[in-house]
Design a protein around this motif. Structure first.
Motif, short mmCIF file in Angstrom:
data_model
loop_
_atom_site.label_atom_id
_atom_site.label_comp_id
_atom_site.label_asym_id
_atom_site.label_seq_id
_atom_site.Cartn_x
_atom_site.Cartn_y
_atom_site.Cartn_z
N ASP A 435 3.27 13.67 -9.49
CA ASP A 435 1.87 13.51 -9.87
C ASP A 435 1.45 12.05 -9.72
OD1 ASP A 435 1.80 16.15 -10.43
OD2 ASP A 435 1.74 15.94 -12.62
N GLY A 436 0.15 11.84 -9.58
CA GLY A 436 -0.38 10.50 -9.41
C GLY A 436 -0.50 9.76 -10.73
N PRO A 437 -0.76 8.45 -10.67
CA PRO A 437 -0.89 7.66 -11.91
C PRO A 437 -2.04 8.11 -12.78
CG PRO A 437 -1.55 6.36 -9.99
CD PRO A 437 -0.92 7.61 -9.46
N ASP A 438 -3.11 8.67 -12.18
CA ASP A 438 -4.23 9.17 -12.98
C ASP A 438 -3.80 10.34 -13.86
OD1 ASP A 438 -3.79 10.45 -10.50
OD2 ASP A 438 -5.73 11.45 -10.62
N GLN A 439 -2.98 11.25 -13.31
CA GLN A 439 -2.51 12.39 -14.09
C GLN A 439 -1.54 11.94 -15.18
OE1 GLN A 439 -1.39 14.13 -10.24
NE2 GLN A 439 -2.32 16.04 -10.96
N VAL A 440 -0.75 10.92 -14.90
CA VAL A 440 0.19 10.41 -15.89
C VAL A 440 -0.57 9.78 -17.06
CG1 VAL A 440 2.03 8.73 -16.30
CG2 VAL A 440 2.01 10.09 -14.19
N LEU A 441 -1.62 8.98 -16.78
CA LEU A 441 -2.43 8.41 -17.85
C LEU A 441 -3.09 9.50 -18.68
CD1 LEU A 441 -4.25 5.26 -16.41
CD2 LEU A 441 -2.55 5.34 -18.22
N TRP A 472 3.87 -0.53 2.10
CA TRP A 472 3.98 0.23 0.86
C TRP A 472 2.62 0.77 0.48
CZ3 TRP A 472 8.40 0.65 -2.48
CH2 TRP A 472 9.55 0.02 -1.99
N LEU A 473 2.61 2.01 0.01
CA LEU A 473 1.37 2.63 -0.43
C LEU A 473 1.20 2.38 -1.93
CD1 LEU A 473 -1.12 4.42 -0.05
CD2 LEU A 473 0.36 6.42 -0.47
N LEU A 474 0.08 1.76 -2.28
CA LEU A 474 -0.25 1.51 -3.68
C LEU A 474 -1.31 2.51 -4.12
CD1 LEU A 474 -0.33 -0.30 -6.30
CD2 LEU A 474 -2.18 -1.58 -5.17
N ARG A 475 -1.00 3.25 -5.19
CA ARG A 475 -1.99 4.14 -5.84
C ARG A 475 -2.06 3.72 -7.31
NH1 ARG A 475 -0.39 10.00 -5.55
NH2 ARG A 475 1.70 9.13 -5.90
N TRP A 476 -3.27 3.61 -7.82
CA TRP A 476 -3.40 3.15 -9.21
C TRP A 476 -4.57 3.86 -9.90
CZ3 TRP A 476 -5.70 0.59 -5.24
CH2 TRP A 476 -7.04 0.16 -5.42
#
Length: 590
Positions: A435-441, A472-476
């Motif tokens: 899962d992405g960082p948005d779903q983790v938050l 590197w792919l950065l997703r935030w």
């Protein structure tokens, strides 16, 4: 009293605190952040305070509620005067049930002892005021005694200021500064030395002037080999309590010792190469020195030493003034040592919760944490980095999770909430592989809401994954946090401004957004908290612009730890009122 009520809530991590006074029977110490606006303390809490006052012993209870009212927890310790009389009660309360530990009982009792000492100090200041009024009456009745009365008024004014100024000190540095200001004009010593006892040794407490402790207009005592005995106690080389120095005798014998320099340089003391009172004094530069023991609640804490260039007569009146001044100083030192040691423990705990950065092939990582400049403040700023779990069905190792956050508050409660949020965010990443960082938050917010964890603040959570070509792919996902800066290898800097609302336990969790960028070799990502760019009266945008310029003009091969230190020195406010975090990630060249 508000200060002690507030310190009690911070130290025991409870929401409510007050100082209940006797015989007024009012909650004089109920502070705005402890009780709802316009509301009085609960009658049940006041009843418990009266119970502690009548019983004369500390009481800690946790009431389950039921027919007698809602559940609550209460802890109270009586405040005792100099003659054993009851002054009031220092109390804390929680609207939920709570199990009180031995540390809770000891901490509230220690704080109550400091509160009692300050109340006794205020009582003594009233005695000083009465003495001053009596001296003024005597001045009108006996004109021939004008000079003596004038001196008495000056001494009374000195003691009045001492009782007020030293009662408001909060640390050793503050104590030594106030003592220097107090005695510099009235008594006129050329030099002052403050020494404290630690493990059988006497340690000098240095002044802000050249590392020494100088009276206004006097020469500073320069520190040599630094010795640390407790929080804030550093300075010149320590010397044994069992030595022959007069200051050591004053501490051992718990009495004032007056020392006069030998009449000529060939005297016994000069032949031995021994200063008249303390190693911080030069025998040839001082005519008289007085060593005043600092008597604490249980032991002698150390000594205050004053020195004059010329012979100085110390009569009965002068001895009384000096003894009273030493008493006020001892109470302030005792309180400062207690608070300094507590804050030192809190900051060590906070630092222990900061992450040791992992080694990641292809990436260089570095972080820098700077605590707030005020000693009574700890905060909720943090950074974190850890490997991501492998997503289901993936045959390659996961990437790297990065976080920078700031939990609201500047106390132990904020630091403890920060530790819980950091651990829960890690768990959320490992419970939601792929899962992405948005779903983790979002998962973190839902967990905080279900667990009734009152965490609020900002955070930026990011995932970094290698793409196989050196990039590197950065997703935030940004929850109201300051925008990170991304510096490319050619020196251009971009502010990653995409963000959502901040974290708050009163807000209904909603969907969060996720943004992305590709990081080429040589790119540097800088994450930071607002303590780096925010200062009273300053413009945050201007400071962020200066930060971006410094990042853009930094040499491409400068080590990240050196870069972070230079950014902190160049941008951060000098009078730091908030803690700050800087966290940088650089993509290494193939």
């Amino acid at each position: 009293m508000n200060r002690f009520a507030r310190l009690a809530t911070r130290l025991l991590a409870v929401p409510l605190g007050l100082v209940w006074l006797e015989p007024a029977a009012e909650a004089a110490g109920a502070v705005p952040e402890c009780w709802p606006a316009g509301a009085a303390p609960d009658p049940a809490v006041l009843a418990c305070c009266r119970w502690v006052a009548e019983d004369g012993r500390p009481r800690f209870l946790s009431h389950a509620g039921g027919g007698d009212g809602p559940p609550f927890a209460f802890g109270g310790v009586p405040l005792i005067g100099g003659s054993g009389e009851l002054l009031g009660v220092l109390a804390v309360a929680d609207r939920d049930l709570r199990a009180w530990s031995e540390d809770d009982v000891r901490d509230l009792s220690d704080l109550a002892a400091a509160c009692s000492a300050q109340m006794r100090m205020r009582s003594r200041s009233e005695t000083v005021r009465q003495a001053r009024e009596a001296a003024e009456d005597a001045a009108h009745a006996a004109a021939g005694e004008a000079t003596r009365v004038h001196e008495l008024l000056n001494r009374s004014e000195l003691l009045l200021r001492a009782s007020e100024d030293l009662a408001g000190t909060s640390g050793l540095e503050d104590v030594r500064r106030q003592v220097g200001d107090l005695v510099g004009g009235d008594l006129g010593p050329a030099r002052i030395d403050l020494v404290l006892v630690r493990q059988g040794m006497l340690h000098h407490v240095p002044s802000p002037v050249d590392g020494g402790f100088a009276a206004p207009g006097g020469a500073g005592v320069t520190g040599t080999a630094g010795v640390t005995g407790t929080a804030g106690v550093t300075g010149t080389e320590a010397f044994p309590l069992c030595s022959d120095w007069p200051v050591a005798r004053a501490v051992r014998e718990n009495r004032m010792i007056v020392v006069h320099a030998p009449p000529e340089s060939g005297g016994a003391d000069a032949a031995a190469g021994r200063p008249p009172a303390t190693p911080a004094f030069d025998a040839l530069d001082h005519g008289t020195a007085v060593c005043l023991p600092l008597r604490g609640t249980h032991d002698t804490l150390g000594a205050l030493v004053l020195g004059w260039d010329a012979p100085y007569g110390i009569g009965v009146d002068e001895r009384a003034v000096l003894t009273t001044l030493a008493g006020y100083t001892a109470q302030a030192v005792e309180r400062a040592l207690h608070l300094d040691e507590r804050v030192t423990v809190a900051r060590q705990l906070q630092r222990a919760m900061l992450t040791e950065l992992p080694d990641v092939p292809g990436l260089e990582l570095s972080a820098l944490y700077r605590p707030a400049g005020q000693h009574d403040m700890v905060g909720g700023d943090w950074y974190d980095a850890y490997p991501l779990p492998v997503a289901p069905g993936a045959d390659a190792a996961g990437g790297l999770a990065l976080t920078v956050g700031d939990i609201t508050g500047h106390d132990m409660r904020a630091a403890s909430l920060m530790g819980q949020v950091r651990s829960m965010l890690r768990q959320a990443d490992h419970d939601h592989p792929g899962d992405g960082p948005d779903q983790v938050l979002g998962a973190l917010e839902r967990a905080c809401r279900r667990l009734h964890l009152p965490a609020s603040g900002t955070a930026l959570h990011a995932h970094l994954t290698a793409t196989g070509d050196g990039h590197w792919l950065l997703r935030w996902s940004n929850a109201g946090h300051p925008a990170p800066l991304l510096a490319a290898a050619d020196g251009t800097v971009e502010s990653l401004t995409e963000h959502d609302v901040l974290l708050h336990h009163a807000l209904e969790p909603g969907p969060r957004t996720c943004a992305g960028r590709s990081l080429a070799p040589g790119s540097t990502l800088l994450l930071y908290t607002d303590g780096l760019v925010e200062e009273p009266g300053g413009d945050i945008e201007d400071n962020v612009g200066r930060l971006a310029h410094r990042l853009a003009t930094a040499p491409p091969d400068v080590p990240l730890d050196v870069l972070l230190r230079s950014l902190l020195d160049a941008v951060a406010p000098r009078d730091a009122r908030d803690d700050a975090v800087l966290f940088a990630v650089r993509v290494c060249a193939p």
